[in-house]
Design a protein around this motif. Structure first.
Motif, PDB file in Angstrom:
ATOM      1  N   ASN A   1      -6.737  -5.037  -1.499  1.00  0.00           N
ATOM      2  CA  ASN A   1      -6.116  -5.938  -0.540  1.00  0.00           C
ATOM      3  C   ASN A   1      -6.947  -7.210  -0.422  1.00  0.00           C
TER       4      ASN A   1
ATOM      5  N   CYS B   1       0.828  -1.204   0.000  1.00  0.00           N
ATOM      6  CA  CYS B   1       0.000   0.000   0.000  1.00  0.00           C
ATOM      7  C   CYS B   1       0.864   1.257   0.000  1.00  0.00           C
TER       8      CYS B   1
ATOM      9  N   GLU C   1      -8.064  -5.154   6.759  1.00  0.00           N
ATOM     10  CA  GLU C   1      -9.348  -4.513   6.463  1.00  0.00           C
ATOM     11  C   GLU C   1      -9.429  -3.131   7.113  1.00  0.00           C
TER      12      GLU C   1
ATOM     13  N   VAL D   1      -9.052   2.550  -2.322  1.00  0.00           N
ATOM     14  CA  VAL D   1      -8.508   1.372  -1.642  1.00  0.00           C
ATOM     15  C   VAL D   1      -9.665   0.507  -1.177  1.00  0.00           C
TER      16      VAL D   1
ATOM     17  N   ALA E   1     -10.963  -3.917  -0.454  1.00  0.00           N
ATOM     18  CA  ALA E   1     -10.516  -5.276  -0.124  1.00  0.00           C
ATOM     19  C   ALA E   1     -11.563  -6.271  -0.600  1.00  0.00           C
TER      20      ALA E   1
ATOM     21  N   THR F   1      -7.357  -0.805   5.063  1.00  0.00           N
ATOM     22  CA  THR F   1      -8.078  -0.484   3.834  1.00  0.00           C
ATOM     23  C   THR F   1      -8.991   0.723   4.044  1.00  0.00           C
TER      24      THR F   1
ATOM     25  N   THR G   1     -14.982  -3.645   1.937  1.00  0.00           N
ATOM     26  CA  THR G   1     -14.512  -5.029   1.913  1.00  0.00           C
ATOM     27  C   THR G   1     -15.628  -5.864   1.307  1.00  0.00           C
TER      28      THR G   1
END
Length: 256
Positions: free
Chosen positions: A133, A115, A157, A174, A176, A160, A240
């Motif tokens: 991610n 990152c 997470e 960004v 996940a 993120t 996420t």
């Protein structure tokens, strides 16, 4: 210029499936893999000219910078995927605290380095970019003995969300993905090491754990990651996304 991407753990499993998926975007993909042998599949690949393998530890900033240099030499860096993972179990009652922390770091450090490297390059180039991610359903649904893995994925997470908030106004997204069980080489080796009856039992249990009745194919997870990297997901950040066949929403009925 064409686009370029960096994928850690790109030699096998989800990472390899993603590398092959991204090649369809006509860009260049740089795959970081700890074991050089896992990059041998690139030789003779129809898109070999747009495939670059980097052997090394994704948690090593020198390796990450090398991969980024190669990606940016080939095109505008558009996306970075932190997929590399280490599966090692440990329990605090039987392992030293130092060992547990080392195992957490084995999964967390590579994501932090990835990152940081990607964000610095996006900012320096003045171009937007996307990071994905790879987390796990275990970030929220722990299983016994997997404390290091669960802790690292939960931290990823959180990172993120934090990075999405901090860098969204700079054009950096960004996100996940959180897969359930996936039919990777590792999964196949695990089944192959079992007696036939035990392997069949595991597969039945896996089917029951996923409402769709099976584990994922690597290509299905790769497709979700590729979407989050794409401009079609331009208003998604800090999320996420479960790619788990419903495993994370399944509740076993005690009356059944």
């Amino acid at each position: 210029m064409s686009r370029s991407y960096v994928v850690t753990g790109g030699g096998r499993g989800i990472g390899k499936a993603l590398v092959e998926h991204l090649l369809g975007d006509a860009g260049t993909v740089v795959a970081i893999e700890r074991d050089p042998a896992e990059l041998a599949w690139m030789d003779g690949h129809p898109a070999r000219a747009r495939l670059i393998g980097v052997a090394g530890d994704a948690a090593d900033e020198t390796v990450a910078d090398q991969a980024c240099d190669l990606a940016q030499a080939a095109g505008v860096l558009a996306g970075w995927v932190n997929n590399a993972a280490v599966f090692r179990d440990a329990s605090v009652h039987s392992a030293t605290t130092e060992h547990v922390l080392d195992l957490i770091a084995a999964n967390l450090n590579a994501a932090v380095v990835g990152c940081a490297t990607a964000i610095r390059r996006f900012l320096a180039a003045g171009t937007p970019g996307a990071i994905v991610n790879v987390s796990s359903h275990q970030a929220r649904q722990a299983v016994p003995g997997c404390l290091p893995y669960v802790t690292a994925k939960a931290a990823i997470e959180g990172m993120t969300r934090a990075l999405a908030v901090e860098y969204g106004r700079r054009g950096i997204r960004v996100n996940a993905v959180a897969p359930g069980s996936v039919d990777t080489e590792r999964y196949a080796r695990f089944l192959g090491a079992q007696a036939p009856a035990d392997a069949a039992r595991v597969e039945r249990e896996m089917a029951l754990s996923h409402p769709l009745g099976r584990v994922a194919r690597p290509q299905e997870v790769a497709a979700a990651i590729a979407y989050l990297l794409s401009e079609d997901a331009g208003f998604i950040t800090g999320a996420t996304v479960p790619v788990d066949g419903g495993r994370s929403v399944l509740a076993h009925d005690p009356e059944s």
